[in-house]
Write a protein that holds these residues in place. Structure first.
Motif, PDB file in Angstrom:
ATOM      1  N   GLY B   1      74.353  81.978  87.142  1.00  0.00           N
ATOM      2  CA  GLY B   1      74.390  81.213  85.911  1.00  0.00           C
ATOM      3  C   GLY B   1      74.527  82.126  84.711  1.00  0.00           C
ATOM      4  O   GLY B   1      74.509  83.342  84.813  1.00  0.00           O
ATOM      5  N   GLU B   2      74.651  81.500  83.550  1.00  0.00           N
ATOM      6  CA  GLU B   2      74.810  82.242  82.306  1.00  0.00           C
ATOM      7  C   GLU B   2      73.543  83.026  81.971  1.00  0.00           C
ATOM      8  O   GLU B   2      72.423  82.549  82.196  1.00  0.00           O
ATOM      9  CB  GLU B   2      75.146  81.245  81.173  1.00  0.00           C
ATOM     10  N   ASN B   3      73.752  84.219  81.430  1.00  0.00           N
ATOM     11  CA  ASN B   3      72.655  85.048  80.952  1.00  0.00           C
ATOM     12  C   ASN B   3      73.024  85.559  79.564  1.00  0.00           C
ATOM     13  O   ASN B   3      74.134  86.073  79.359  1.00  0.00           O
ATOM     14  CB  ASN B   3      72.409  86.220  81.904  1.00  0.00           C
ATOM     15  N   VAL B   4      72.123  85.397  78.621  1.00  0.00           N
ATOM     16  CA  VAL B   4      72.375  85.838  77.254  1.00  0.00           C
ATOM     17  C   VAL B   4      71.351  86.901  76.895  1.00  0.00           C
ATOM     18  O   VAL B   4      70.151  86.652  76.981  1.00  0.00           O
ATOM     19  CB  VAL B   4      72.284  84.656  76.269  1.00  0.00           C
ATOM     20  N   GLU B   5      71.840  88.071  76.516  1.00  0.00           N
ATOM     21  CA  GLU B   5      70.963  89.152  76.103  1.00  0.00           C
ATOM     22  C   GLU B   5      71.108  89.385  74.603  1.00  0.00           C
ATOM     23  O   GLU B   5      72.231  89.389  74.075  1.00  0.00           O
ATOM     24  CB  GLU B   5      71.279  90.425  76.883  1.00  0.00           C
ATOM     25  N   GLN B   6      69.997  89.613  73.951  1.00  0.00           N
ATOM     26  CA  GLN B   6      69.980  89.710  72.491  1.00  0.00           C
ATOM     27  C   GLN B   6      69.245  90.971  72.089  1.00  0.00           C
ATOM     28  O   GLN B   6      68.195  91.300  72.658  1.00  0.00           O
ATOM     29  CB  GLN B   6      69.285  88.472  71.914  1.00  0.00           C
ATOM     30  N   CYS B  23      74.506  89.886  70.456  1.00  0.00           N
ATOM     31  CA  CYS B  23      74.241  89.211  71.727  1.00  0.00           C
ATOM     32  C   CYS B  23      75.410  89.423  72.679  1.00  0.00           C
ATOM     33  O   CYS B  23      76.569  89.515  72.245  1.00  0.00           O
ATOM     34  CB  CYS B  23      74.021  87.720  71.517  1.00  0.00           C
ATOM     35  N   THR B  24      75.094  89.500  73.958  1.00  0.00           N
ATOM     36  CA  THR B  24      76.111  89.538  74.990  1.00  0.00           C
ATOM     37  C   THR B  24      75.877  88.383  75.955  1.00  0.00           C
ATOM     38  O   THR B  24      74.739  87.925  76.127  1.00  0.00           O
ATOM     39  CB  THR B  24      76.087  90.864  75.764  1.00  0.00           C
ATOM     40  N   TYR B  25      76.958  87.908  76.550  1.00  0.00           N
ATOM     41  CA  TYR B  25      76.833  86.821  77.520  1.00  0.00           C
ATOM     42  C   TYR B  25      77.551  87.219  78.800  1.00  0.00           C
ATOM     43  O   TYR B  25      78.402  88.114  78.809  1.00  0.00           O
ATOM     44  CB  TYR B  25      77.362  85.507  76.952  1.00  0.00           C
ATOM     45  N   SER B  26      77.207  86.576  79.878  1.00  0.00           N
ATOM     46  CA  SER B  26      77.718  87.005  81.182  1.00  0.00           C
ATOM     47  C   SER B  26      78.842  86.116  81.713  1.00  0.00           C
ATOM     48  O   SER B  26      79.707  86.593  82.449  1.00  0.00           O
ATOM     49  CB  SER B  26      76.577  87.035  82.206  1.00  0.00           C
ATOM     50  N   ASP B  27      78.858  84.843  81.356  1.00  0.00           N
ATOM     51  CA  ASP B  27      79.817  83.900  81.924  1.00  0.00           C
ATOM     52  C   ASP B  27      81.053  83.805  81.030  1.00  0.00           C
ATOM     53  O   ASP B  27      80.973  83.307  79.900  1.00  0.00           O
ATOM     54  CB  ASP B  27      79.160  82.529  82.079  1.00  0.00           C
ATOM     55  N   SER B  28      82.168  84.263  81.532  1.00  0.00           N
ATOM     56  CA  SER B  28      83.402  84.265  80.735  1.00  0.00           C
ATOM     57  C   SER B  28      83.876  82.853  80.398  1.00  0.00           C
ATOM     58  O   SER B  28      84.740  82.683  79.535  1.00  0.00           O
ATOM     59  CB  SER B  28      84.507  85.023  81.480  1.00  0.00           C
ATOM     60  N   VAL B  87      62.651  84.327  63.019  1.00  0.00           N
ATOM     61  CA  VAL B  87      63.170  84.707  64.332  1.00  0.00           C
ATOM     62  C   VAL B  87      64.526  84.029  64.505  1.00  0.00           C
ATOM     63  O   VAL B  87      64.660  82.825  64.240  1.00  0.00           O
ATOM     64  CB  VAL B  87      62.218  84.287  65.462  1.00  0.00           C
ATOM     65  N   TYR B  88      65.502  84.804  64.921  1.00  0.00           N
ATOM     66  CA  TYR B  88      66.851  84.285  65.124  1.00  0.00           C
ATOM     67  C   TYR B  88      67.181  84.297  66.618  1.00  0.00           C
ATOM     68  O   TYR B  88      66.946  85.284  67.312  1.00  0.00           O
ATOM     69  CB  TYR B  88      67.868  85.134  64.363  1.00  0.00           C
ATOM     70  N   PHE B  89      67.720  83.180  67.099  1.00  0.00           N
ATOM     71  CA  PHE B  89      68.112  83.051  68.499  1.00  0.00           C
ATOM     72  C   PHE B  89      69.619  82.848  68.593  1.00  0.00           C
ATOM     73  O   PHE B  89      70.179  81.968  67.925  1.00  0.00           O
ATOM     74  CB  PHE B  89      67.438  81.840  69.151  1.00  0.00           C
ATOM     75  N   CYS B  90      70.262  83.627  69.435  1.00  0.00           N
ATOM     76  CA  CYS B  90      71.636  83.322  69.775  1.00  0.00           C
ATOM     77  C   CYS B  90      71.635  82.477  71.043  1.00  0.00           C
ATOM     78  O   CYS B  90      70.624  82.398  71.746  1.00  0.00           O
ATOM     79  CB  CYS B  90      72.451  84.593  69.992  1.00  0.00           C
ATOM     80  N   ALA B  91      72.750  81.841  71.340  1.00  0.00           N
ATOM     81  CA  ALA B  91      72.848  81.000  72.518  1.00  0.00           C
ATOM     82  C   ALA B  91      74.306  80.889  72.938  1.00  0.00           C
ATOM     83  O   ALA B  91      75.217  81.199  72.165  1.00  0.00           O
ATOM     84  CB  ALA B  91      72.255  79.613  72.257  1.00  0.00           C
ATOM     85  N   ALA B  92      74.508  80.449  74.172  1.00  0.00           N
ATOM     86  CA  ALA B  92      75.861  80.280  74.689  1.00  0.00           C
ATOM     87  C   ALA B  92      75.897  79.103  75.649  1.00  0.00           C
ATOM     88  O   ALA B  92      74.910  78.810  76.327  1.00  0.00           O
ATOM     89  CB  ALA B  92      76.331  81.549  75.400  1.00  0.00           C
ATOM     90  N   SER B  93      77.066  78.452  75.698  1.00  0.00           N
ATOM     91  CA  SER B  93      77.248  77.374  76.671  1.00  0.00           C
ATOM     92  C   SER B  93      78.727  77.248  76.996  1.00  0.00           C
ATOM     93  O   SER B  93      79.588  77.835  76.325  1.00  0.00           O
ATOM     94  CB  SER B  93      76.724  76.044  76.139  1.00  0.00           C
ATOM     95  N   LYS B  94      79.020  76.451  77.998  1.00  0.00           N
ATOM     96  CA  LYS B  94      80.401  76.258  78.454  1.00  0.00           C
ATOM     97  C   LYS B  94      81.035  75.005  77.875  1.00  0.00           C
ATOM     98  O   LYS B  94      81.986  74.485  78.447  1.00  0.00           O
ATOM     99  CB  LYS B  94      80.425  76.247  79.987  1.00  0.00           C
TER     100      LYS B  94
END
Lengths: 114, 114
Positions: B1-6, B23-28, B87-94
């Motif tokens: 699954g997707e992984n988001v590193e900040q 931030c970096t994400y794993s799922d292209s 606090v700031y959160f990044c996020a990613a989705s498809k």
């Protein structure tokens, strides 16, 4: 709209007791989310619903946790029995669409289990 | 699954200077990247988002950049002010899908020094 409404805002309970957190999503939003926030684990998605149906509960930590959404305007997250490690802020949130839409968070329920 | 590193997890900048959170994400396949701000004791709120069909988006003092090839995106805050402390959160989705979850990063605590 008043936004996502959660209750209680704060709860202190003894280990072993049942805890019920309540949420009213924004009217018209089809998706409802329950998140848990702790310093150690950050913001975790526990479960989400689409049109009152649970879609993904893979984030629920164990069988002590359960969530229901009996209708479009009400959801509960129940912990039974509660443990000190359940102490966290529990956010309910809702969105109109899923995956690429703004998530509107409630003010959170601050739970302390002693 | 997707992984988001900040990173970084904490950041302190002088008032008036710029702040950058990465931030970096794993799922292209991810194509939606929101940023949420959470002030102390408050709920997370969306401040800006970007979709994969653009490389940069600005809104007054904040901007987001996206590098799909490298799978990373960044938040830039210019002319920082005390009210930027949060606090700031990044996020990613498809993207739009009932099965598409928004995955949050671990958060960056930004402090603005007077």
């Amino acid at each position: 709209d008043a936004g996502v409404i959660q209750s209680p805002r704060h709860e202190v309970t003894e280990m072993g007791q049942e805890v019920t957190l309540r949420c009213k999503p924004i009217s018209g939003h089809d998706y409802l989310f329950w998140y848990r926030q702790t310093m150690m684990r950050g913001l975790e998605l526990l479960i989400y619903f689409n049109n009152n149906v649970p879609i993904d509960d893979s984030g629920m930590p164990e069988d002590r946790f359960s969530a229901k959404m009996p209708n479009a305007s009400f959801s509960t997250l129940k912990i039974q029995p509660s443990e000190p490690r359940d102490s966290a802020v529990y956010f309910c949130a809702s969105s109109f669409l899923q995956g690429a839409d703004t998530i509107y968070f409630g003010e959170g329920s601050w739970l302390t289990v002693v | 699954g997707e992984n988001v590193e900040q990173h970084p997890s904490t950041l302190s900048v002088q008032e008036g200077d710029s702040a950058v959170i990465k931030c970096t994400y794993s799922d292209s396949a991810s194509n939606y990247f929101p940023w949420y701000k959470q002030e102390l004791g408050k709920r997370p709120q969306l401040i800006i988002d970007i979709r994969s069909n653009v490389g940069e988006k600005k809104d007054q003092r904040i901007a987001v950049t996206l590098n799909k090839t490298a799978k990373h995106f960044s938040l830039h805050i210019t002319e920082t002010q005390p009210e930027d402390s949060a606090v700031y959160f990044c996020a990613a989705s498809k993207g739009y899908s009932s099965a598409s979850k928004i995955i949050f990063g671990s958060g960056t605590r930004l402090s603005i020094r007077p």
